[in-house]
Design a protein around this motif. Sequence first.
Motif, mmCIF file in Angstrom:
data_model
loop_
_atom_site.group_PDB
_atom_site.id
_atom_site.type_symbol
_atom_site.label_atom_id
_atom_site.label_comp_id
_atom_site.label_asym_id
_atom_site.label_seq_id
_atom_site.Cartn_x
_atom_site.Cartn_y
_atom_site.Cartn_z
ATOM 1 N N THR A 1 2.182 -45.578 42.698
ATOM 2 C CA THR A 1 1.164 -44.268 42.802
ATOM 3 C C THR A 1 0.101 -44.502 43.600
ATOM 4 O OG1 THR A 1 2.351 -43.561 40.861
ATOM 5 C CG2 THR A 1 0.520 -42.179 41.880
ATOM 6 N N ARG A 2 -0.344 -43.862 44.606
ATOM 7 C CA ARG A 2 -1.423 -44.239 45.481
ATOM 8 C C ARG A 2 -1.706 -45.635 45.836
ATOM 9 N NH1 ARG A 2 -2.396 -40.772 41.340
ATOM 10 N NH2 ARG A 2 -2.887 -42.400 39.753
ATOM 11 N N ARG A 3 -0.514 -46.105 46.086
ATOM 12 C CA ARG A 3 -0.649 -47.659 46.605
ATOM 13 C C ARG A 3 0.009 -47.567 47.894
ATOM 14 N NH1 ARG A 3 0.071 -51.150 41.380
ATOM 15 N NH2 ARG A 3 -1.814 -52.357 41.425
ATOM 16 N N SER A 4 -0.440 -48.084 48.763
ATOM 17 C CA SER A 4 -0.032 -48.279 50.241
ATOM 18 C C SER A 4 1.133 -49.404 49.968
ATOM 19 C CB SER A 4 -0.921 -48.818 51.208
ATOM 20 O OG SER A 4 -1.525 -49.984 50.909
ATOM 21 N N VAL A 5 2.253 -49.323 50.961
ATOM 22 C CA VAL A 5 3.048 -50.483 50.885
ATOM 23 C C VAL A 5 2.663 -51.871 51.050
ATOM 24 C CG1 VAL A 5 4.984 -51.435 52.231
ATOM 25 C CG2 VAL A 5 4.903 -49.082 52.143
ATOM 26 N N GLU A 6 1.346 -52.133 51.719
ATOM 27 C CA GLU A 6 0.586 -53.211 51.818
ATOM 28 C C GLU A 6 0.132 -53.503 50.132
ATOM 29 O OE1 GLU A 6 0.565 -51.334 55.945
ATOM 30 O OE2 GLU A 6 0.292 -50.607 53.743
ATOM 31 N N GLU A 7 -0.481 -52.721 49.690
ATOM 32 C CA GLU A 7 -0.984 -53.099 48.492
ATOM 33 C C GLU A 7 0.111 -53.284 47.615
ATOM 34 O OE1 GLU A 7 -4.997 -50.419 48.381
ATOM 35 O OE2 GLU A 7 -3.275 -49.441 48.140
ATOM 36 N N THR A 8 1.288 -52.514 47.376
ATOM 37 C CA THR A 8 2.420 -52.897 46.529
ATOM 38 C C THR A 8 2.946 -54.205 46.753
ATOM 39 O OG1 THR A 8 2.828 -50.615 46.533
ATOM 40 C CG2 THR A 8 4.645 -52.198 45.980
ATOM 41 N N SER A 9 3.127 -54.489 48.317
ATOM 42 C CA SER A 9 3.355 -56.160 48.462
ATOM 43 C C SER A 9 2.356 -57.029 47.947
ATOM 44 C CB SER A 9 3.745 -56.218 49.730
ATOM 45 O OG SER A 9 4.699 -55.092 50.277
ATOM 46 N N ALA A 10 1.230 -56.721 48.009
ATOM 47 C CA ALA A 10 0.032 -57.804 47.501
ATOM 48 C C ALA A 10 0.334 -57.816 46.015
ATOM 49 C CB ALA A 10 -1.313 -57.309 48.015
ATOM 50 N N ALA A 11 0.578 -56.815 45.354
ATOM 51 C CA ALA A 11 0.619 -57.041 43.816
ATOM 52 C C ALA A 11 2.082 -57.987 43.478
ATOM 53 C CB ALA A 11 0.857 -55.458 43.239
ATOM 54 N N ILE A 12 3.127 -57.378 44.270
ATOM 55 C CA ILE A 12 4.359 -58.400 44.144
ATOM 56 C C ILE A 12 3.978 -59.885 44.489
ATOM 57 C CG2 ILE A 12 6.670 -58.616 45.119
ATOM 58 C CD1 ILE A 12 6.856 -55.678 45.424
ATOM 59 N N LEU A 13 3.511 -60.053 45.290
ATOM 60 C CA LEU A 13 3.133 -61.338 45.912
ATOM 61 C C LEU A 13 2.485 -62.138 44.777
ATOM 62 C CD1 LEU A 13 2.274 -61.002 49.522
ATOM 63 C CD2 LEU A 13 4.185 -62.294 48.610
ATOM 64 N N ASP A 14 1.338 -61.581 44.089
ATOM 65 C CA ASP A 14 0.664 -62.092 43.135
ATOM 66 C C ASP A 14 1.387 -62.293 41.868
ATOM 67 O OD1 ASP A 14 -2.114 -62.585 42.036
ATOM 68 O OD2 ASP A 14 -1.522 -61.036 40.438
ATOM 69 N N ILE A 15 2.364 -61.539 41.636
ATOM 70 C CA ILE A 15 3.403 -61.772 40.636
ATOM 71 C C ILE A 15 4.137 -63.163 40.913
ATOM 72 C CG2 ILE A 15 5.343 -61.026 39.321
ATOM 73 C CD1 ILE A 15 4.484 -58.274 39.405
ATOM 74 N N LEU A 16 4.656 -63.089 42.114
ATOM 75 C CA LEU A 16 5.452 -64.284 42.699
ATOM 76 C C LEU A 16 4.599 -65.727 42.360
ATOM 77 C CD1 LEU A 16 7.253 -62.931 45.523
ATOM 78 C CD2 LEU A 16 8.049 -63.037 43.257
ATOM 79 N N GLU A 17 3.296 -65.452 42.761
ATOM 80 C CA GLU A 17 2.267 -66.614 42.863
ATOM 81 C C GLU A 17 1.956 -67.110 41.645
ATOM 82 O OE1 GLU A 17 -0.355 -66.162 45.807
ATOM 83 O OE2 GLU A 17 0.896 -65.767 47.490
ATOM 84 N N HIS A 18 1.690 -66.136 40.721
ATOM 85 C CA HIS A 18 1.316 -66.043 39.280
ATOM 86 C C HIS A 18 2.025 -65.528 38.272
ATOM 87 C CE1 HIS A 18 -2.346 -67.371 41.790
ATOM 88 N NE2 HIS A 18 -2.291 -66.509 42.039
ATOM 89 N N PRO A 19 3.320 -65.869 38.083
ATOM 90 C CA PRO A 19 4.102 -65.234 37.103
ATOM 91 C C PRO A 19 3.623 -65.420 35.599
ATOM 92 C CG PRO A 19 5.089 -67.396 37.722
ATOM 93 C CD PRO A 19 3.776 -67.330 38.476
ATOM 94 N N THR A 20 3.642 -64.264 34.826
ATOM 95 C CA THR A 20 3.403 -64.197 33.556
ATOM 96 C C THR A 20 4.471 -63.655 32.692
ATOM 97 O OG1 THR A 20 2.428 -62.016 33.579
ATOM 98 C CG2 THR A 20 0.845 -64.146 33.994
#
Length: 283
Positions: free
Chosen positions: A258-277
Amino acid sequence: MPHRRILLHLVSGATGQTLDSMLRACVAQFPEHEFEFQHWNLIRTRNQLRRALTGIASAPGPVLSSLTEPDLQQHLEEGCARLGVRLLDVMTQALTLLQDVTGSHASGRPGGQYVMDDNYYRRIDAMHFVVEHDDGQQARELKEADVVLVGVSRSSKTPTCFYLANRGIKAANIPLVMERPLPDELFALEIPVIGLTIDPDSLVEIRRTRVSSMVPAKSRMDMALHESRYVDPEEVRAELLWARRLCARHGWPVVDVTRRSVEETSAAILDILEHPTPAGLPG
């Protein structure tokens, strides 16, 4: 300050994509003004640079350069000085920093980031993978993905996958439909599975727009908009709640688009991939 239109000249030795992206991010911070970009790309000879300077002279405005060839940059500086227009070299400071850190000199090769190396072919392979594994296709091959996105209809799964592919990430996506069983392969994966969710009201509006564009006959459109469970607010809320609970049950992190661009959503996903918790990323 009154609203005014500003012309910016972007001079690049390659495609100009990097310079364009950076400037668009900057001008977004000045919403009270209207900016127009004039691109001068693939400037690699003095003749090409003279053509650009002629164009700048005919419509003067600030010049931003990402030229990497020192001789061309010097001639651009001299030309802008003659024309009395401001020039910003956006590459020099970054290159100087990297030269200091590495102890090496920059190659000065224009468009070096577009070389057809392993990274380039990985992005191409990732694009093909997204096309072949969109919307639950070829579920038996999910284990070959780098990440699998799950979410209800119209939660930006496909455009996000394509953006990730441009970063070299093989992304598949699986639609979450309450009445439809999920493929067994999804639950046996050792790669990250990430859920996408969205505010119910926003999703209803997106789906209504989608239905309106797909149903030409007014009577059919009215039926789709007012009677279909697909756009019914209560049904949508129940659908999203079910999807969130499903993700929580399987330990899949969730990103709220919500209120996230595709670029921002992808950045959040990349952060999860790089820093999984274990808990993933909260919506």
